[in-house]
Enzyme design. Structure first.
Site, short mmCIF file in Angstrom:
data_model
loop_
_atom_site.label_atom_id
_atom_site.label_comp_id
_atom_site.label_asym_id
_atom_site.label_seq_id
_atom_site.Cartn_x
_atom_site.Cartn_y
_atom_site.Cartn_z
N ARG A 1 -9.88 92.38 17.58
CA ARG A 1 -10.47 91.24 16.87
C ARG A 1 -11.99 91.19 16.99
O ARG A 1 -12.61 90.18 16.69
CB ARG A 1 -9.88 89.94 17.40
CG ARG A 1 -8.38 89.82 17.18
CD ARG A 1 -7.86 88.52 17.77
NE ARG A 1 -8.07 88.47 19.22
CZ ARG A 1 -7.91 87.38 19.95
NH1 ARG A 1 -7.56 86.23 19.38
NH2 ARG A 1 -8.11 87.40 21.24
N ALA B 1 -2.76 91.26 24.92
CA ALA B 1 -1.83 90.19 25.29
C ALA B 1 -2.59 88.88 25.45
O ALA B 1 -3.81 88.87 25.62
CB ALA B 1 -1.10 90.53 26.59
N ARG B 2 -1.85 87.80 25.37
CA ARG B 2 -2.40 86.51 25.77
C ARG B 2 -2.09 86.35 27.24
O ARG B 2 -0.93 86.32 27.65
CB ARG B 2 -1.77 85.36 24.97
CG ARG B 2 -2.44 84.01 25.23
CD ARG B 2 -1.76 82.91 24.41
NE ARG B 2 -2.57 81.69 24.36
CZ ARG B 2 -2.49 80.70 25.25
NH1 ARG B 2 -1.63 80.78 26.25
NH2 ARG B 2 -3.26 79.64 25.12
N SER C 1 4.47 93.11 32.56
CA SER C 1 3.97 92.45 33.77
C SER C 1 5.06 92.42 34.82
O SER C 1 6.25 92.31 34.51
CB SER C 1 3.52 91.03 33.45
OG SER C 1 3.27 90.30 34.63
N TYR D 1 4.04 82.82 30.51
CA TYR D 1 3.53 84.20 30.38
C TYR D 1 4.63 85.20 30.71
O TYR D 1 4.90 86.13 29.93
CB TYR D 1 2.33 84.40 31.32
CG TYR D 1 1.84 85.83 31.37
CD1 TYR D 1 1.17 86.40 30.29
CD2 TYR D 1 2.03 86.61 32.50
CE1 TYR D 1 0.72 87.71 30.33
CE2 TYR D 1 1.59 87.92 32.56
CZ TYR D 1 0.93 88.46 31.47
OH TYR D 1 0.49 89.76 31.52
N SER E 1 -4.59 100.20 41.49
CA SER E 1 -5.95 100.36 40.99
C SER E 1 -5.90 100.71 39.51
O SER E 1 -4.93 101.32 39.03
CB SER E 1 -6.68 101.47 41.75
OG SER E 1 -6.24 102.74 41.32
#
Length: 508
Positions: free
Chosen positions: A32, A69-70, A113, A139, A205
């Site tokens: 965006r 992602a949000r 996640s 989330y 990491s």
């Protein structure tokens, strides 16, 4: 191979973009960022949601890596957070995946996640890829629903889906809690976390995570699998902070408060979730990831923490220097203007006496300035006119005149440099400017970023009688001064010099 990457401006996406740029692939970014509209390898979209069209980006694409992602937002004021998370993380992901499958994309890599597994683990029961847990936070639930939908798309279309669930990701530029923790450790604040030794946390990491993602682009065993990833070096909160202090090169000042007391205190102030993050465990078992992909984390935790710490210190120094540079430049200008006004009688008298002493009272010599640009340093002449133009420590004391000896002892020979300060060529405090023929010193200073700042009339080296006869020691001292400059020591260097501690350009 043509690869499409989403989220290329995010923490993970930027690092992945850098690594993929060195691979023999055609890389297309979706995002965006309107400033990239003219980039032929960047496809601009208004938003990644259920209505977005990706046809142009995924045309003849082989692999999609979906990082966008949000993410969790502090103080989220959304009226319906779950639906907002779902629109991007669930509906937007499945919309992209369905269009990719319809376009013939071979593999879809989804960065999910560890929250899909849960918020915490028992010390002896780390998370594994298979789970029956259904998250309740917006989330985690949105990521879970995306995973479920992706597996259905894979079954219906034959497009290979790879799901990667990272633990807490850290690396240069990390934000949020990890950055806050580094900040407090670096400040030397005694943290009451030294007693948290029984929990275990898995971290990854950004370098190890990116390496795994790149492996998953083509590895045949990655197809339709879910992978957990970490550095494979689980540690307690206390051990993490010890390693963090080592990486930052600061003393470890943790207080040995037990985790039970911290948990109780957190409950009393209404922060049980904070206590859980600090005192609880969250481990992942990456044995399946290592076995299926014949992979192990290529980078160790200490070296990744060191890399993260170095970036943190550099950024902190840059912010401090930017703030200080404006303030110091303002002080330089005001004090130089006032100084020239106050010392004008001295300037006049010394100039007149200097004509009788050498016939040429003003000494102008080209020196190395900021960014190695030349400038003309102005001083009162303290040596005979025929003295060879060399560094002061190489000059003979026999060439110093009687007036010059007085000027050096009184520091009056430095007064004309206020003109250099007023012009912005020098600062009151900074590395003493050297000559262009001092090759060894130039090399030492350049390698340490000494020429990134204005040279000065005095500084840390001068008040400690370190001169240009020891190039490496001088450059190291200059670098230390630059990295630690504050308004407090700015004035300390000036006061010490004015009261007799500064060496100026010493002559052996």
């Amino acid at each position: 191979m043509k690869i499409v990457l989403t989220g290329s401006t995010g923490f993970l996406g930027k690092e992945l973009l850098t690594k993929l740029a060195n691979e023999p692939v055609e890389l297309i970014q979706i995002g965006r960022n309107e400033y990239n509209k003219n980039n032929p390898h960047y496809i601009y979209i208004k938003g990644l949601d259920s209505a977005s069209q990706f046809n142009l980006a995924i045309y003849k694409c082989d692999v999609v890596i979906h990082c966008a992602a949000r993410v969790h937002i502090m103080d989220d004021d959304s009226a319906n957070p779950l639906e907002d998370f779902r629109e991007v993380n669930s509906h937007g992901t499945l919309n992209l995946a369905q269009q990719a499958a319809d376009a013939g994309v071979k593999r879809f890599i989804f960065i999910s996640s560890i929250k899909v597994n849960g918020e915490s683990t028992e010390t002896v029961a780390p998370f594994k890829p298979d789970t029956d847990f259904v998250p309740t936070d917006p989330y985690g639930l949105s990521k879970y629903e995306a995973e479920v939908g992706l597996r259905k798309i894979a079954e219906q279309t034959g497009m290979e889906v790879v799901i990667i669930r990272p633990t807490l990701v850290y690396g240069p530029g990390v934000k949020a809690n990890f950055a806050a923790m580094m900040k407090w450790v670096n400040k030397g604040v005694p943290l009451p976390l030294g007693g948290i030794t029984d929990n275990r946390r898995s971290l990854v990491s950004i370098d190890n995570l990116v390496d795994l993602i790149i492996i998953c682009i083509e590895h045949p065993n990655a197809a339709n699998q879910t992978f957990l990833v970490s550095d494979d070096d689980d540690m307690s909160t206390s051990k993490l902070l010890v390693r963090m202090a080592t990486a930052l090169d600061v003393p470890n000042r943790m207080l040995p408060i037990s985790s039970s007391w911290l948990t109780l205190a957190a409950k009393l102030i209404g922060k049980p979730a904070t206590a859980q993050r600090l005192c609880g465990s969250l481990q992942v078992d990456i044995s399946q990831t290592k076995e299926l992909l014949n992979w192990k984390p290529p980078y160790s935790t200490p070296e990744c923490l060191k890399k993260t710490a170095d970036a943190f210190l550099y950024t902190s120094a840059q912010v401090t220097n930017n703030m200080n540079s404006f303030t110091i430049r303002t002080l330089d200008f005001l004090m130089a203007f006032l100084g020239l006004f106050v010392t004008f009688p001295i300037l006049l008298i010394v100039t007149i006496i200097g004509y009788f002493d050498t016939g040429a009272p003003i000494f102008i010599q080209q020196r190395v300035g900021k960014n190695k640009r030349p400038f003309n340093l102005i001083k009162f002449r303290t040596m005979s006119v025929d003295t060879k133009s060399v560094a002061s420590h190489l000059a003979s004391t026999a060439s110093i005149t009687k007036l010059g000896s007085f000027l050096r002892k009184s520091k009056f020979d430095e007064i004309p440099q206020l003109i250099n300060v007023l012009k912005g060529e020098m600062s009151f405090v900074g590395p003493r400017p050297n000559l262009f023929n001092q090759g060894a010193l130039i090399i030492e200073r350049e390698s340490r970023g000494v020429y990134d700042v204005l040279p000065g009339i005095t500084g840390l080296a001068q008040v400690n009688t370190i001169d240009m006869s020891t190039p490496q020691l001088l450059a190291e001292t200059d670098q230390k001064m630059i990295q630690t400059i504050t308004l407090k020591n700015y004035f300390q260097y000036i006061i010490k010099t004015a009261t007799g501690s500064g060496s100026g350009d010493r002559v052996k």
